[in-house]
Design a protein around this motif. Structure first.
Motif, short mmCIF file in Angstrom:
data_model
loop_
_atom_site.label_atom_id
_atom_site.label_comp_id
_atom_site.label_asym_id
_atom_site.label_seq_id
_atom_site.Cartn_x
_atom_site.Cartn_y
_atom_site.Cartn_z
N LEU A 259 0.85 -1.08 -0.02
CA LEU A 259 -0.05 0.05 0.07
C LEU A 259 1.04 1.09 0.05
N SER A 260 1.27 1.78 -1.12
CA SER A 260 2.15 2.88 -1.31
C SER A 260 1.71 4.15 -0.97
N ALA A 261 1.04 4.29 0.24
CA ALA A 261 0.74 5.43 0.95
C ALA A 261 1.55 5.63 2.25
N ARG A 262 1.75 6.95 2.71
CA ARG A 262 2.37 7.16 3.71
C ARG A 262 1.26 7.36 5.01
N LEU A 263 1.27 6.22 5.71
CA LEU A 263 0.26 6.16 6.90
C LEU A 263 1.25 6.23 8.06
N THR A 264 1.02 7.05 8.91
CA THR A 264 2.03 7.68 10.12
C THR A 264 3.14 8.07 9.69
N SER A 265 4.30 7.28 9.49
CA SER A 265 5.53 7.76 9.12
C SER A 265 5.92 7.39 7.69
N SER A 266 5.63 5.81 7.66
CA SER A 266 6.43 5.26 6.43
C SER A 266 5.18 4.96 5.27
N VAL A 267 5.95 4.71 4.02
CA VAL A 267 5.13 4.61 2.94
C VAL A 267 5.09 2.87 2.82
N ARG A 268 3.93 2.22 2.94
CA ARG A 268 3.81 0.92 3.12
C ARG A 268 3.85 0.01 2.10
N ASP A 269 4.70 0.13 1.23
CA ASP A 269 5.09 -0.82 0.19
C ASP A 269 5.97 -2.27 0.76
N ILE A 270 6.06 -3.06 0.06
CA ILE A 270 6.88 -4.37 0.25
C ILE A 270 8.08 -4.35 -0.56
N SER A 271 9.41 -4.27 0.22
CA SER A 271 10.49 -4.26 -0.63
C SER A 271 10.91 -5.82 -0.84
N ALA A 272 11.92 -5.79 -1.97
CA ALA A 272 12.46 -7.33 -2.25
C ALA A 272 13.12 -7.84 -1.33
N TYR A 273 13.77 -6.88 -0.75
CA TYR A 273 14.80 -7.47 0.50
C TYR A 273 13.67 -7.96 1.54
N SER A 274 12.67 -7.56 1.95
CA SER A 274 11.66 -8.06 2.82
C SER A 274 11.06 -9.31 2.25
N VAL A 275 10.97 -9.44 0.90
CA VAL A 275 10.23 -10.69 0.30
C VAL A 275 11.38 -11.88 0.37
N GLY A 276 12.49 -11.40 0.17
CA GLY A 276 13.67 -12.47 0.11
C GLY A 276 13.96 -12.99 1.41
N ALA A 277 13.68 -12.21 2.40
CA ALA A 277 14.31 -12.62 3.75
C ALA A 277 13.05 -13.23 4.57
N ALA A 278 11.90 -13.20 4.00
CA ALA A 278 10.56 -13.55 4.65
C ALA A 278 10.48 -14.96 5.12
N VAL A 279 10.68 -15.79 4.40
CA VAL A 279 10.60 -17.27 5.02
C VAL A 279 11.70 -17.87 5.73
N THR A 280 12.87 -17.30 5.36
CA THR A 280 14.18 -17.88 6.14
C THR A 280 13.89 -17.24 7.68
N LEU A 281 13.72 -15.61 7.63
CA LEU A 281 13.12 -15.17 9.08
C LEU A 281 12.41 -15.77 9.88
N SER A 282 11.31 -16.40 9.10
CA SER A 282 10.07 -16.74 9.76
C SER A 282 10.39 -18.02 10.30
N SER A 283 11.39 -18.99 9.57
CA SER A 283 11.76 -20.33 10.30
C SER A 283 12.47 -20.07 11.33
N PHE A 284 13.47 -19.24 11.18
CA PHE A 284 14.46 -19.05 12.43
C PHE A 284 13.70 -18.64 13.58
N ALA A 285 13.10 -17.30 13.55
CA ALA A 285 12.16 -16.76 14.73
C ALA A 285 11.29 -17.94 15.24
N THR A 286 10.62 -18.72 14.45
CA THR A 286 9.73 -19.76 15.10
C THR A 286 10.40 -20.61 15.81
N ASP A 287 11.50 -21.01 15.52
CA ASP A 287 12.68 -22.10 16.30
C ASP A 287 12.92 -21.34 17.70
#
Length: 504
Positions: A259-287
């Motif tokens: 959602l590429s709108a500025r809500l509170t402070s940030s523009v709420r889009d989703i970066s390629a960095y976040s997509v690339g890290a998402a599942v690795t980060l999720s598996s690690f944090a769950t463990d």
């Protein structure tokens, strides 16, 4: 009587077209909305390192700010942890200002015109949210069973950000259609993208595949205003959550949309960095959450995709409701203020102890959560006792490889902004979001927060992080400074008086 601002008037005009029954209530809510935003702004003026404020003089019940240009601001003493709207006017060189946008315009600091417009949107949208809230009834005292209904109770947005309800770019009709507090289902759309052009991590369900294309869920506001139409088809109805761009598909799955709108402070889009890290980060944090003796659960990321643009991306994850047993309720901490709970300091102390136990344990292990009231959820028993926590949205946590290795934990294969060994950065991330954010917003005042912290910290294991929490100033993001200095990248910080100091 305060004359409405142009933004307030424009929203009223739009409202008269789409919901004329709300116009009178909207108008009646404007003074309270101005006071709520002005209170948040006054907190920032009182405590943030603004270069245009030369000196602060605190009296028993008042505060004077001497500005670098020789002018003076006068208002009530600012409790940095108060959530009630206690500032109804601030005087600039003797002239009273009740509208935060007009005050910021008159201050005339760099970038104040743009920030003033955001404050105007915050006031108008907050008044609209309050005008359309559900009025208390006997039935409203019943706790909801569905996760999105808890999220609809968060009417006022961020408890301390002056842009608590700022939604620039959203018409009255769009706010009524998409804001969770307005209780409407949203028809998500799906945009096809060639699989070869996408970055995909995790699993992507069959219903979001069409031959060689991946179908990416898109918020209708995004499709209309950012993607400017194009190929898309209706997908599914979903219920917006506190973040507005994340929606509940059912009792099992949530979808986070760009959602590429500025809500509170940030523009709420989703970066390629976040997509690339998402599942690795999720598996690690769950463990890692398994090391909290069942006190914390992490909602698992199921899949994430981007079609080469932060404007066209989405993420699927578990609903926090998966971690509530029969007879239990799971709700975002932000919704606690709008929920009838046992009224006693012991309840707040128990919740504070639970949150600090989990937050400090993970921090010692090497993970700093951004545990504000939107990301952090609490599981309550049927009688309202806080049992355990659920955390969602790992996109802004911080990982310390050095701390992880010290505990014999192999860090995940990640680089970039998520990774740091700097102790100050790690503590700021946790303390600023959890203590100065979620816990302060739940407590509602400095004295209440201090009492809860004092009761909680005496039971916690001694660590350097706990010592820093007990003895140092409390960090929090300098949210107004960040909006007034957009040329400075990243977060900026300030220090608030340690609430525990008042009890020494």
């Amino acid at each position: 009587m305060q004359r409405p601002s142009p933004i307030e008037t424009r929203l009223a005009t739009e409202l008269a077209e789409v919901r004329p029954d709300l116009v009178d209530r909207y108008t009646a809510e404007l003074p309270g909305a101005r006071a709520a935003v002005l209170t948040r702004l006054w907190r920032a003026l009182a405590h943030e390192p603004l270069p245009w404020v030369a000196r602060r003089v605190r009296g028993a019940h008042s505060l004077a700010l001497w500005l670098a240009d020789g002018r003076a601001l006068h208002g009530p003493r600012a409790d940095p942890y108060a959530t009630d709207a206690y500032v109804t006017a601030v005087r600039l060189d003797g002239v009273a200002y009740r509208d935060p946008a007009r005050l910021m315009t008159e201050l005339g600091w760099p970038h104040s015109a743009g920030f003033a417009a955001e404050l105007g949107h915050s006031v108008a949208s907050l008044a609209l949210s309050r005008a359309d809230r559900e009025l208390p009834t006997e039935e409203a005292e019943e706790w909801p069973d569905r996760d999105w209904e808890w999220e609809q109770r968060v009417v006022d947005g961020h408890p301390f950000h002056p842009n608590c309800r700022s939604r620039p770019g959203f018409s009255a009709a769009e706010q009524l259609a998409y804001g969770p507090e307005h209780r409407q289902a949203v028809r998500l759309e799906a945009v096809p993208a060639a699989t070869g052009d996408c970055l995909l991590t995790g699993d992507w369900p069959a219903e979001l595949r069409d031959g060689k294309d991946l179908l990416i869920p898109v918020h209708p506001w995004q499709h209309s205003h950012v993607l400017k139409g194009g190929s898309a088809g209706p997908w599914r109805d979903a219920h917006p959550l506190v973040s507005l761009r994340t929606l509940a598909l059912d009792g099992q799955t949530h979808v986070k949309t760009a959602l590429s709108a500025r809500l509170t402070s940030s523009v709420r889009d989703i970066s390629a960095y976040s997509v690339g890290a998402a599942v690795t980060l999720s598996s690690f944090a769950t463990d890692l959450a398994a090391r909290t003796d069942g006190l914390l659960h992490i909602t698992r990321t199921l899949g994430a995709v981007t079609a080469g643009s932060p404007d066209l991306a989405a993420l699927l994850r578990e609903s926090p409701q998966a971690y509530a047993a029969p007879g239990e309720y799971v709700l975002p901490v932000a919704a606690l203020a709008a929920t009838t709970l046992p009224e006693s300091p012991s309840w707040l102390a128990a919740f504070t102890r639970l949150a600090l136990t989990v937050g400090l344990r993970l921090l010692d292990l090497g993970v700093a959560l951004e545990a504000h009231g939107q990301n952090l959820l609490v599981v309550l028993s049927g009688t309202g006792a806080p049992l355990r926590l659920v955390y969602r949205d790992l996109a802004d946590i911080r990982l310390s490889p050095a701390r992880l290795r010290r505990h014999g934990i192999t860090p995940p294969d990640l680089t970039g902004r998520l990774v740091t060994d700097d102790g100050t950065t790690l503590r700021r991330k946790l303390f600023g979001s959890l203590v100065a954010g979620a816990l302060a917003g739940t407590a509602g005042s400095g004295p209440a927060l201090a009492t809860a912290l004092e009761a909680a910290v005496r039971h916690l294991p001694a660590t350097p992080d706990l010592t820093a929490l007990r003895e140092g100033p409390l960090p929090t993001k300098a949210l107004t400074l960040m909006r007034l200095s957009p040329e400075v990248p990243g977060d900026q910080w300030t220090s608030l008086p340690n609430p525990l100091a008042a009890l020494r």
